[in-house]
Design an enzyme around this catalytic site. Structure first.
Site, short mmCIF file in Angstrom:
data_model
loop_
_atom_site.label_atom_id
_atom_site.label_comp_id
_atom_site.label_asym_id
_atom_site.label_seq_id
_atom_site.Cartn_x
_atom_site.Cartn_y
_atom_site.Cartn_z
N GLU A 27 15.80 -20.89 -2.22
CA GLU A 27 15.59 -19.61 -2.91
C GLU A 27 15.20 -19.87 -4.38
O GLU A 27 14.33 -19.19 -4.93
CB GLU A 27 16.86 -18.75 -2.80
CG GLU A 27 16.89 -17.48 -3.63
CD GLU A 27 15.79 -16.46 -3.30
OE1 GLU A 27 15.02 -16.66 -2.36
OE2 GLU A 27 15.70 -15.47 -4.05
N LYS A 30 11.73 -18.58 -6.05
CA LYS A 30 11.69 -17.74 -7.27
C LYS A 30 10.72 -18.36 -8.29
O LYS A 30 9.91 -17.66 -8.89
CB LYS A 30 13.07 -17.61 -7.92
CG LYS A 30 14.05 -16.71 -7.24
CD LYS A 30 13.81 -15.23 -7.41
CE LYS A 30 12.98 -14.68 -6.31
NZ LYS A 30 13.56 -14.38 -5.04
N GLU A 46 7.09 -17.94 -7.11
CA GLU A 46 6.62 -16.55 -7.10
C GLU A 46 6.20 -16.06 -8.47
O GLU A 46 5.19 -15.38 -8.60
CB GLU A 46 7.75 -15.62 -6.62
CG GLU A 46 7.98 -15.62 -5.14
CD GLU A 46 9.14 -14.67 -4.76
OE1 GLU A 46 8.94 -13.84 -3.87
OE2 GLU A 46 10.23 -14.78 -5.35
N ARG A 80 5.59 -1.49 -6.19
CA ARG A 80 5.56 -2.34 -5.00
C ARG A 80 4.40 -3.33 -5.01
O ARG A 80 4.30 -4.18 -4.15
CB ARG A 80 5.45 -1.47 -3.75
CG ARG A 80 6.67 -0.62 -3.62
CD ARG A 80 6.64 0.20 -2.40
NE ARG A 80 7.89 0.91 -2.30
CZ ARG A 80 8.21 1.71 -1.33
NH1 ARG A 80 7.37 1.92 -0.36
NH2 ARG A 80 9.36 2.32 -1.31
N LYS A 114 5.75 -5.75 -3.10
CA LYS A 114 7.19 -5.60 -2.93
C LYS A 114 7.59 -5.43 -1.46
O LYS A 114 8.07 -6.35 -0.85
CB LYS A 114 7.68 -4.43 -3.79
CG LYS A 114 9.19 -4.27 -3.82
CD LYS A 114 9.89 -5.41 -4.51
CE LYS A 114 11.39 -5.33 -4.41
NZ LYS A 114 12.04 -6.60 -4.74
N TRP A 133 -3.26 -2.90 -1.29
CA TRP A 133 -3.00 -4.32 -1.43
C TRP A 133 -3.91 -4.96 -0.38
O TRP A 133 -3.67 -4.86 0.82
CB TRP A 133 -1.53 -4.63 -1.17
CG TRP A 133 -1.17 -6.07 -1.40
CD1 TRP A 133 -0.90 -6.67 -2.60
CD2 TRP A 133 -1.03 -7.09 -0.41
NE1 TRP A 133 -0.62 -8.00 -2.41
CE2 TRP A 133 -0.70 -8.29 -1.08
CE3 TRP A 133 -1.19 -7.12 0.98
CZ2 TRP A 133 -0.50 -9.50 -0.41
CZ3 TRP A 133 -0.99 -8.32 1.66
CH2 TRP A 133 -0.64 -9.49 0.95
N ASN A 185 -2.87 2.40 5.59
CA ASN A 185 -2.01 1.23 5.37
C ASN A 185 -1.96 0.46 6.67
O ASN A 185 -1.78 1.06 7.74
CB ASN A 185 -0.58 1.65 5.03
CG ASN A 185 -0.46 2.22 3.64
OD1 ASN A 185 -1.41 2.19 2.87
ND2 ASN A 185 0.70 2.76 3.34
N GLY A 186 -2.07 -0.85 6.61
CA GLY A 186 -1.95 -1.65 7.82
C GLY A 186 -3.21 -2.46 8.07
O GLY A 186 -4.03 -2.67 7.17
N CYS A 195 0.83 -1.21 0.00
CA CYS A 195 0.00 0.00 0.00
C CYS A 195 0.85 1.25 0.00
O CYS A 195 1.89 1.31 0.64
CB CYS A 195 -0.82 0.10 1.26
SG CYS A 195 -2.05 -1.12 1.42
N HIS A 234 13.65 -39.69 2.72
CA HIS A 234 12.78 -39.71 3.90
C HIS A 234 11.37 -39.22 3.59
O HIS A 234 10.62 -38.89 4.50
CB HIS A 234 13.40 -38.87 5.02
CG HIS A 234 14.71 -39.42 5.49
ND1 HIS A 234 14.80 -40.58 6.22
CD2 HIS A 234 15.98 -38.99 5.30
CE1 HIS A 234 16.08 -40.83 6.48
NE2 HIS A 234 16.82 -39.88 5.92
#
Ligand code: HGA
Length: 623
Positions: free
Chosen positions: A496, A500, A503, A27, A618, A74, A112-113, A2, A519
């Protein structure tokens, strides 16, 4: 995530508000809106499309005024829909709307929040006759301020804030006070921008680039009253229970615009992958030798007072921290634990004051990581250090010591150059702690420094593998699942790589330490399952080769990133890309690069929105 921009001026501020939103656009957001004080009332435009569309709508509707607020949302509470987009207007017993007209009250607000007690407040305000038009938690704040308003907006906001539980940055204006915006923060970032006879507020100084460079970083609990040519900051004095004035330093901030040029690249993510050699070189620029002072004055004393490291981070930063654990324990011989910030902040853990708490965040505004840091400090762990890409961020201000990475603005939601520069910062931290603890001789220091300085060239050579990775990505684009394997230092790199791919290509990917395969996850391996293996020529290679045999024996397709001197040859079911050189302790920084390229090109082949993947944002400034 946001974004908030607000202004009080004599001139039409709509272009400034919209431009501010555009600077924050990268973002990630799902809807946007702007509201102004015009013709004695509240007017707004909202959209679930891009800010450019909002701008067209505002132009068409003739929205123009000197006082206003704007927002990119967002969604956390309520679907991404126009009626949930901010700004929200109050509507209730004080609205005074003619019968049949849209219920529009006198308060306009962006937030925001997350307001945690929104259910309770909604019930109370409904009982008072307020009419709710959205499913957001935010809307309760607009109605609450309206309810408490009796001619002074600042007073109403100050009364409302203690009733809110959760995290917020808000900006509000009122129909009855045309040249005034009141804003406040508690848990979400907010800055004041001081202009000539006009004042601004924003969730990031970047939104005000080109408008004013005179910035006040508001602190948690600050409330700012913006008027024409004057502002006033206050906060609650808990001993008197009253709000009192506070002075905050005005800093000259040369905030850069987020809208970096794309140049010859198709996406920001691709550009940022290719910027890694320069980003790493810039991050190492001021390093002439290893010393604790690289992390700030007094670092030597702090490093002497600690005998443990606790790393707190989220997402990709958590994986850079997980890689650093291997370095810190093997090179600096210091016990290290790595915790996901959102877990740590609520966990009943055993604090140790002789711990160096290290937070990692690209933006320095990650809400969970900031909260985890405060939690650690509240438990008596006062030694704090951050690895962060934004020197002016809350995280840097909160921590005793810092290493600022110089990745430059990272626009793509999926982090790339921030990750590799974090690893550089964390390696320097390892060496500085090793030195303080007597585990770094001069010869070792010289060798590590030489390897660090050669990294940009080494990464450049890895980037040249792109055509080979593209060939693999065409295969991957047809899959719905993938496994990633690594061992030791390269297990977090496998994690990572899987993150990626998830995402940006939306392929379900999981990473395992290769020894864990038998396992459980081996049950998933069929000819349809690509298994990506990070296989540097290190002490664990022979073990890893056995794990690869386990995959091949089940018909799994192996895609191996091996070092040049490794005896693994391509054959049916076994695809190999050779890394240009073996890089010892710093090898994770090289091995992550082809995984970034694999995710990127697979996503391109699937036609996803690479820089703005669905549902993601972001800088994650909400819990
Ligand atoms: N909770 C509010 C604002 C969300 C937010 O700050 N996102 O970054 C909403 O859902 O509208």
């Amino acid at each position: 995530m946001c974004g908030i921009v607000g202004a009080v001026s004599q001139r039409n501020i709509v272009p400034i508000l919209v431009e501010g939103l555009k600077r924050l656009e990268y973002r990630g957001y799902d809807s946007c809106g702007v509201a102004v004080h015009q013709d004695g009332g509240l007017r707004r435009a909202r959209s679930t499309s891009r800010v450019a569309e909002l701008q067209a709508q505002a132009d068409q509707d003739g929205i123009a005024a000197g006082t206003g607020i704007a927002h990119t949302r967002w969604a956390t509470h309520g679907a991404p829909a126009v009626h949930n987009a901010h700004p929200h207007f109050s509507a209730g017993p004080n609205s005074g709307n003619p019968a049949g007209a849209e219920a529009v009250g006198r308060i306009a607000l962006v937030h925001n929040g997350i307001i945690e007690n929104h259910d309770e407040l909604r019930a109370e305000l409904k009982a008072r006759g307020y009419v709710f038009a959205s499913q957001t938690d935010t809307e309760v704040i607009a109605h609450l301020i309206d309810h408490l308003y009796s001619g002074d907006l600042l007073d109403a906001v100050q009364q409302a804030l203690p009733r809110l539980k959760g995290a917020y940055a808000v900006a509000v204006f009122c129909r009855d006070e045309p040249h005034r915006v009141v804003a406040a923060r508690e848990g979400s970032p907010l800055v004041l921008g001081v202009g000539e006879g006009e004042n601004f507020v924003a969730s990031d100084a970047m939104a005000l680039a080109g408008v004013t460079d005179q910035i006040v970083y508001l602190e948690e609990g600050d409330v700012v009253d913006l008027q024409l040519g004057r502002y006033w900051i206050s906060r609650l004095d808990t001993t008197t229970g009253r709000f009192g004035a506070v002075q905050r330093e005005v800093k000259t901030v040369h905030a850069h615009s987020g809208a970096a040029e794309l140049g010859p690249y198709r996406h920001y993510m691709q550009k940022e992958i290719f910027e890694q050699p320069v980003a790493i070189a810039n991050t190492l620029d001021a390093v002439t030798g290893i010393s604790p002072e690289l992390f700030g004055d007094g670092a030597y004393r702090v490093f002497k007072e600690v005998d443990k490291v606790l790393i707190l981070a989220c997402g990709t930063s958590y994986y850079s921290g997980s890689t650093a654990k291997y370095w810190l324990e093997s090179i600096a011989r210091i016990p290290t634990s790595v915790e996901i910030a959102s877990e740590y902040r609520y966990r009943d853990s055993v604090p140790d004051p002789r711990t160096l708490v290290v937070t990692i965040s690209q933006s320095g505004e990650t809400a969970d990581t900031i909260a985890a840091l405060k939690h650690a400090r509240a438990q008596g762990m006062k030694h704090t250090l951050t690895i962060c890409n934004v020197a002016t961020s809350a995280m840097v201000r909160e921590c005793e010591l810092a290493y600022i990475t110089r990745a430059g603005a990272e626009i793509g939601v999926a982090s790339t150059k921030a990750f590799t520069t974090q690893l550089v910062g964390l390696f320097l931290l390892t060496l500085a702690l090793a030195q303080t603890r007597g585990h770094l001789g001069e010869a070792d220091e010289a060798r590590h420094l030489k390897n660090l300085r050669h990294l940009p060239v080494a990464v450049q050579a890895v980037l040249a593998l792109e055509p080979q990775v593209i060939a693999w990505s065409e295969e991957f684009a047809r899959k719905e699942n993938a496994l990633f394997l690594g061992r030791g230092l390269h297990y977090p790199i496998a994690l990572e790589g899987a993150l990626k791919l998830k995402e940006i290509s939306y392929i379900h990917a999981e990473a395992y330490p290769a020894g864990e395969l038998k396992h459980g996850p081996l049950a998933l391996v069929t000819a349809e399952m690509p298994v990506v293996t990070v296989a540097p020529n290190d002490a664990l290679l022979e073990k890893l080769k056995s794990n690869m045999q386990e995959v091949r024996a089940r018909g799994g397709q192996l895609y191996v990133f091996a070092d040049g001197d490794t005896a693994i040859e391509s054959e049916v079911g076994l695809h190999v890309i050779r890394m240009p050189e073996h890089y010892g302790a710093l090898s994770p920084i090289l091995h992550v690069v082809p995984l970034q390229l694999l995710a990127y090109h697979t996503a391109c082949a699937r036609g996803t929105d690479v820089d703005k993947p669905r549902n993601l944002a972001k800088s994650v400034t909400v819990e």
